[in-house]
Design an enzyme around this catalytic site. Structure first.
Site, mmCIF file in Angstrom:
data_model
loop_
_atom_site.group_PDB
_atom_site.id
_atom_site.type_symbol
_atom_site.label_atom_id
_atom_site.label_comp_id
_atom_site.label_asym_id
_atom_site.label_seq_id
_atom_site.Cartn_x
_atom_site.Cartn_y
_atom_site.Cartn_z
ATOM 1 C CE LYS A 51 -10.384 -1.288 1.976
ATOM 2 N NZ LYS A 51 -12.043 -0.902 2.389
ATOM 3 N N GLY A 197 -18.234 8.985 -2.755
ATOM 4 C CA GLY A 197 -17.700 8.946 -1.953
ATOM 5 C C GLY A 197 -16.739 7.509 -1.549
ATOM 6 C CB ALA A 334 -12.006 0.722 11.305
ATOM 7 C CG HIS A 459 17.054 5.254 -4.850
ATOM 8 N ND1 HIS A 459 16.348 5.795 -5.029
ATOM 9 C CD2 HIS A 459 17.562 4.701 -5.478
ATOM 10 C CE1 HIS A 459 16.828 5.764 -6.807
ATOM 11 N NE2 HIS A 459 17.366 5.252 -6.653
#
Length: 480
Positions: A51, A197, A334, A459
């Site tokens: 990440k 994947g 995980a 919103h």
């Protein structure tokens, strides 16, 4: 023989260390055995550092499209592979240190080495062998060493490793697994990714955004095979529009190595042979559980297809031996491992532990665009015999998505037409890995369409796409 423990956990990945912490919280004298890195694959070579890499790629993507946001940038702009990797490893190190702190805080003994279960309640820990193509891992300060240990309950949380195809074995130079792909010395000009994947697609997305010419080869007819077909098709269209080449229903039959490149022979969906040249190949064809060299065979612990067979509470067929996480089978995630470990130790304690419903485990792929899902796909819902109501809402109808410059995306919700039960939710687009938890909570609360329709969504937010998708399933959509 060391003083006996109540629980010994073998493996300190997310499943293992969370299991150990929960055990300690419940009053068990607990130890954890680790052979390489506290935090396991996830914190060191998987979830977290990938990440960090993808974040760098995302920033670079926005920099290259700065003019779309009314911004002017001058001077040389480009990726610094060493700096990107250094940042990723720094993030990993910080979390690795954090796991060590959590072990001390919860008074969990860390035993450094490789464990073998000699008999129920007994293990032997030997010195860690140096992993191939990786540096040795010296024992951190404050950890226990090799020897014999006892515990009434032994929980195996040894995770999984990349699956390898015979004849296309990774060599650390030209053919990579995710280990080598995490620390590239430079960004290859061209890359072939074998497997679509989550792992394959995330690396395809990262290297493409960093400037590589990327080709993906997938054996099955659909990329992202576990995802809803409509969402996968939307993602494929986005990938191909960005410039990633994709072959589905195809397989790599042979790889020839050159000095600094590979040539892959690919049989496509029509049976024709295609030759693809690339500087590097990433093998991302899945993972297999680390069930070997633990003494399981000698003890008669049942395994199946590279995974330990367990019941709803992590118990194996041998009393006193348990398994959780990737080594206990799919989904290999995980967050599934963490939850499974908590269920296991709470059951050992005698608490009213609830078996995990795997249909309510979300799946996330952090590529560009992101993909997230929970529950049944439309096809699986039909196979299960449900009469369905399906809602869809495109990001192009959402004000926040347009303001963000992210108008391409889709939210899809699936309901039981008879009861209004939410059966599944599937998303592709910006930040959907953060949005999906709303539907996960809804499914766990057994929410029907009525509660979702009557809920007030703020919103402007991307979450409004979730509301509109539900409205669409019942003929009430507003903004399309």
């Amino acid at each position: 023989m060391a003083n006996p423990y109540d629980i010994i956990v073998i493996g300190s990945g997310p499943g293992g260390y969370v299991t150990a912490i929960r055990a300690a919280q419940l009053g068990f004298k607990t130890a954890i055995v680790e052979r390489e890195h506290l935090g396991g694959i996830c914190l060191n070579w998987g979830c977290i550092p990938t990440k960090a890499l993808l974040r760098s790629a995302e920033i670079f993507h926005y920099v290259r499209h700065a003019q779309d946001y009314g911004l002017l940038l001058e001077g040389k702009i480009g990726p610094d592979a060493a700096a990107v990797v250094r940042r990723s490893r720094g993030v990993s190190k910080r979390l690795n240190d954090g796991v060590g702190f959590l072990m001390k805080k919860n008074k969990i003994d860390v035993i450094w080495g490789e464990a073998v279960i000699d008999a129920p309640g007994k293990i032997t820990v030997a010195a860690t062998k140096k992993p191939p193509m990786q540096p040795a891992h010296p024992a951190p300060k404050g950890t226990l060493g090799t020897g014999n240990y006892e515990a009434e309950h032994i929980i195996v949380a040894t995770g999984a490793r990349p699956r390898v195809l015979p004849g296309i074995e990774p060599d650390g130079k030209l053919i990579w697994t995710y280990f080598e792909a995490m620390v590239p010395p430079s960004i290859p000009k061209s890359l072939l990714v074998m497997g679509s994947g989550a792992i394959g697609i995330e690396f395809a997305s990262f290297f493409h955004d960093m400037g590589s010419e990327v080709t993906v080869v997938e054996l099955l007819p659909q990329i992202l095979p576990v995802e809803d077909a409509e969402i996968a098709a939307h993602a494929r269209k986005r990938f191909e529009k960005a410039g990633i080449k994709i072959f589905t229903g195809a397989k790599v039959t042979k790889v020839e190595k050159g000095t600094d490149a590979i040539t892959a022979h690919v049989e496509d969906a029509k049976g024709a042979s295609v030759t693809i040249a690339a500087e590097r190949l990433i093998s991302a064809i899945g993972v297999t559980g680390n069930v070997e060299n633990l003494g399981l065979e000698k003890l008669g612990v049942k395994t199946e297809r590279g995974s330990i067979v367990i019941d709803d509470f992590g118990r194996t067929n041998v009393k006193g031996i348990y398994a959780i996480g990737d080594v206990a089978g799919p989904p290999m995630l995980a967050h599934k491992a963490e939850h499974e470990g908590v269920i296991c130790v709470e059951a050992i304690k005698g608490l009213d532990a609830h078996p995990m419903d795997k249909l309510k485990i979300p799946g996330c792929t952090y590529c560009n665009p992101q993909i997230a899902s929970v529950g049944l796909t439309e096809a699986k819902g039909k196979e299960a015999g449900y009469s369905l109501k399906v809602g869809r809402f495109p990001f192009v109808g959402n004000g926040k998505a347009i303001a963000l410059g992210e108008p391409e995306g889709l939210v899809k919700t699936i309901f039981d037409a008879k009861t209004g039960k939410l059966l599944g939710a599937h998303m592709v687009g910006a930040e959907v890995t953060e949005l999906i938890q709303g539907f996960v909570i809804a499914m766990n609360l057994e929410t029907t369409e009525e509660e979702l329709i009557n809920a007030v969504f703020p919103h402007p937010t991307l979450s409004e796409t979730m509301h509109e998708s539900v409205l669409d399933a019942y003929g009430r959509v507003i903004h399309t």
